[in-house]
Motif scaffolding. Sequence first.
Motif, PDB file in Angstrom:
ATOM      1  N   GLN A 185      -9.011  -2.783  11.348  1.00 36.39           N
ATOM      2  CA  GLN A 185      -8.617  -1.402  11.073  1.00 36.39           C
ATOM      3  C   GLN A 185      -8.377  -1.196   9.579  1.00 36.39           C
ATOM      4  N   TYR A 186      -7.727  -2.171   8.954  1.00 34.43           N
ATOM      5  CA  TYR A 186      -7.514  -2.108   7.506  1.00 34.43           C
ATOM      6  C   TYR A 186      -8.854  -2.093   6.773  1.00 34.43           C
ATOM      7  N   ALA A 187      -9.768  -2.976   7.180  1.00 30.77           N
ATOM      8  CA  ALA A 187     -11.080  -3.041   6.534  1.00 30.77           C
ATOM      9  C   ALA A 187     -11.830  -1.724   6.674  1.00 30.77           C
ATOM     10  N   ALA A 188     -11.723  -1.095   7.847  1.00 32.74           N
ATOM     11  CA  ALA A 188     -12.402   0.186   8.072  1.00 32.74           C
ATOM     12  C   ALA A 188     -11.847   1.270   7.151  1.00 32.74           C
ATOM     13  N   GLY A 235      -2.819 -10.087  -0.983  1.00 31.31           N
ATOM     14  CA  GLY A 235      -3.839  -9.228  -1.592  1.00 31.31           C
ATOM     15  C   GLY A 235      -4.201  -8.010  -0.776  1.00 31.31           C
ATOM     16  N   VAL A 236      -3.492  -7.789   0.338  1.00 33.20           N
ATOM     17  CA  VAL A 236      -3.725  -6.579   1.130  1.00 33.20           C
ATOM     18  C   VAL A 236      -3.226  -5.386   0.322  1.00 33.20           C
ATOM     19  N   ASP A 237      -4.107  -4.441   0.052  1.00 33.21           N
ATOM     20  CA  ASP A 237      -3.814  -3.312  -0.828  1.00 33.21           C
ATOM     21  C   ASP A 237      -3.547  -2.068   0.010  1.00 33.21           C
ATOM     22  N   LEU A 238      -2.285  -1.697   0.131  1.00 36.74           N
ATOM     23  CA  LEU A 238      -1.912  -0.553   0.959  1.00 36.74           C
ATOM     24  C   LEU A 238      -1.584   0.687   0.130  1.00 36.74           C
ATOM     25  N   ASN A 239      -1.441   0.510  -1.185  1.00 36.04           N
ATOM     26  CA  ASN A 239      -1.126   1.640  -2.078  1.00 36.04           C
ATOM     27  C   ASN A 239       0.105   2.418  -1.602  1.00 36.04           C
ATOM     28  N   ASP A 240       1.071   1.736  -0.995  1.00 32.61           N
ATOM     29  CA  ASP A 240       2.192   2.465  -0.391  1.00 32.61           C
ATOM     30  C   ASP A 240       3.544   2.141  -1.012  1.00 32.61           C
ATOM     31  N   THR A 241       3.520   1.651  -2.255  1.00 37.46           N
ATOM     32  CA  THR A 241       4.783   1.266  -2.880  1.00 37.46           C
ATOM     33  C   THR A 241       5.273   2.279  -3.914  1.00 37.46           C
ATOM     34  N   ASN A 242       4.483   3.337  -4.179  1.00 38.54           N
ATOM     35  CA  ASN A 242       4.941   4.333  -5.141  1.00 38.54           C
ATOM     36  C   ASN A 242       6.006   5.233  -4.499  1.00 38.54           C
ATOM     37  N   LEU A 243       6.680   5.997  -5.328  1.00 35.67           N
ATOM     38  CA  LEU A 243       7.809   6.802  -4.865  1.00 35.67           C
ATOM     39  C   LEU A 243       7.384   7.835  -3.828  1.00 35.67           C
ATOM     40  N   THR A 244       6.251   8.477  -4.047  1.00 36.54           N
ATOM     41  CA  THR A 244       5.775   9.499  -3.112  1.00 36.54           C
ATOM     42  C   THR A 244       5.530   8.894  -1.730  1.00 36.54           C
ATOM     43  N   ALA A 245       4.899   7.718  -1.704  1.00 40.11           N
ATOM     44  CA  ALA A 245       4.617   7.051  -0.432  1.00 40.11           C
ATOM     45  C   ALA A 245       5.909   6.656   0.275  1.00 40.11           C
ATOM     46  N   VAL A 274     -17.074  -4.175   7.009  1.00 39.25           N
ATOM     47  CA  VAL A 274     -16.348  -5.177   6.233  1.00 39.25           C
ATOM     48  C   VAL A 274     -17.001  -5.266   4.859  1.00 39.25           C
ATOM     49  N   SER A 275     -16.465  -4.545   3.894  1.00 37.41           N
ATOM     50  CA  SER A 275     -17.013  -4.534   2.546  1.00 37.41           C
ATOM     51  C   SER A 275     -16.583  -5.804   1.805  1.00 37.41           C
ATOM     52  N   PRO A 276     -17.539  -6.654   1.397  1.00 37.73           N
ATOM     53  CA  PRO A 276     -17.166  -7.910   0.734  1.00 37.73           C
ATOM     54  C   PRO A 276     -16.285  -7.709  -0.481  1.00 37.73           C
ATOM     55  N   GLU A 277     -16.537  -6.650  -1.271  1.00 36.11           N
ATOM     56  CA  GLU A 277     -15.742  -6.439  -2.482  1.00 36.11           C
ATOM     57  C   GLU A 277     -14.285  -6.124  -2.161  1.00 36.11           C
ATOM     58  N   ILE A 278     -14.032  -5.647  -0.941  1.00 35.31           N
ATOM     59  CA  ILE A 278     -12.655  -5.364  -0.520  1.00 35.31           C
ATOM     60  C   ILE A 278     -12.016  -6.597   0.096  1.00 35.31           C
ATOM     61  N   VAL A 279     -12.732  -7.226   1.026  1.00 35.58           N
ATOM     62  CA  VAL A 279     -12.152  -8.355   1.753  1.00 35.58           C
ATOM     63  C   VAL A 279     -12.003  -9.583   0.866  1.00 35.58           C
ATOM     64  N   LYS A 280     -12.878  -9.728  -0.149  1.00 33.83           N
ATOM     65  CA  LYS A 280     -12.773 -10.882  -1.027  1.00 33.83           C
ATOM     66  C   LYS A 280     -11.490 -10.867  -1.858  1.00 33.83           C
ATOM     67  N   ILE A 317      -8.592 -10.464  -0.580  1.00 31.12           N
ATOM     68  CA  ILE A 317      -7.494 -10.996   0.222  1.00 31.12           C
ATOM     69  C   ILE A 317      -7.689 -12.483   0.483  1.00 31.12           C
ATOM     70  N   GLU A 318      -6.609 -13.161   0.694  1.00 31.13           N
ATOM     71  CA  GLU A 318      -6.634 -14.587   1.000  1.00 31.13           C
ATOM     72  C   GLU A 318      -5.437 -14.922   1.875  1.00 31.13           C
ATOM     73  N   VAL A 319      -5.526 -16.050   2.553  1.00 29.61           N
ATOM     74  CA  VAL A 319      -4.407 -16.489   3.382  1.00 29.61           C
ATOM     75  C   VAL A 319      -3.221 -16.780   2.468  1.00 29.61           C
ATOM     76  N   HIS A 320      -2.048 -16.361   2.890  1.00 28.29           N
ATOM     77  CA  HIS A 320      -0.852 -16.516   2.074  1.00 28.29           C
ATOM     78  C   HIS A 320      -0.577 -17.995   1.792  1.00 28.29           C
ATOM     79  N   PRO A 321      -0.172 -18.320   0.559  1.00 30.49           N
ATOM     80  CA  PRO A 321       0.093 -19.725   0.195  1.00 30.49           C
ATOM     81  C   PRO A 321       1.066 -20.439   1.123  1.00 30.49           C
ATOM     82  N   ARG A 322       2.021 -19.692   1.723  1.00 35.71           N
ATOM     83  CA  ARG A 322       2.983 -20.374   2.608  1.00 35.71           C
ATOM     84  C   ARG A 322       2.272 -21.045   3.781  1.00 35.71           C
ATOM     85  N   TYR A 323       1.178 -20.432   4.250  1.00 29.37           N
ATOM     86  CA  TYR A 323       0.419 -21.016   5.362  1.00 29.37           C
ATOM     87  C   TYR A 323      -0.557 -22.081   4.873  1.00 29.37           C
TER      88      TYR A 323
END
Length: 287
Positions: A16-19, A43-53, A115-121, A123-129
């Motif tokens: 759903q995120y990729a779509a 690296g998941v980019d949600l653009n939801d950290t600004n004040l308006t969001a 699944v756009s490669p330029e978007i999915v590339k 992201i990566e598995v979190h270092p903790r895992y």
Amino acid sequence: MIVFPEKGRFGNQLFQYAALKHFYPAATLLVFGCKELRNYLKGVDLNDTNLTAKIAKKAIKSIGIPNIRKLAKKGIIGCIKEDLSYNESRVSSKKGIISNFYYFSPGFFQSEKIVSPEIVKKIEVHPRYRDKAKPIIDSIPTAKKNIYFVHVRRGDYVRWPSAFAPAVLPLDWYLHQINEIRQTNMAAWFLVVSDDLPYVEEFLAPLPNVVISRQDSGTDFCLMTQCLGGGVCSASSFAWWASWFVKDNNPQSKVIGPLYWAGHPASSWHPSAIQTSWIEYRPVLKS
């Protein structure tokens, strides 16, 4: 802004995120839930950290997601949903009275075409895992290119999509794929990941060169992505995405999945757009 409520587990959330990033790359996603998507990946980019969001999310929480859904149905805000009319995953959108504000009605969106490669590339598995997975992978006495994951999804699949035509795969199907890989790679080792540990402990653990994972699902996902030989997939979006990362790291890897995916009992693709170019499909014999 797009209101993105949680529906489904990690693999579904990632589709759903990729779509949304594919069709609406600049949009602010107001995500509610999706804890696994946030926690498992970096690296998941949600653009939801600004004040308006942040203000918008606070307002939506006070209104409630069910009421936001009702506003979309009434046309007060816009609605985005999956469109499968062309036998592939697309989106259809309908504007509301309030401009540039949409409710996302999550569907499967399970298609490699979104699944756009330029978007999915990004992201990566979190270092903790990765830190938890590394010693497990390193303990397997062969090179990563000889390690294959085997994902055995049972749980809800025993009765989904229906009790009469469940997506769960028979043991013989898994054994056949393991034997096929062994015939082409004598150095193969298999890392088994499952939501039914007693089942795989009984039927797969006694096999030679097999390691059973007993980790949390985030570490399991990371382990699967490190199996650069490829993998044997259940009809699961979790396995699909692990395979995507494997293929990205090693294009020569061998990924096997059930013909017709979750629709194998009816010999009809389910989800309808899931057929993937880099997965080798094998039929599931009816018992």
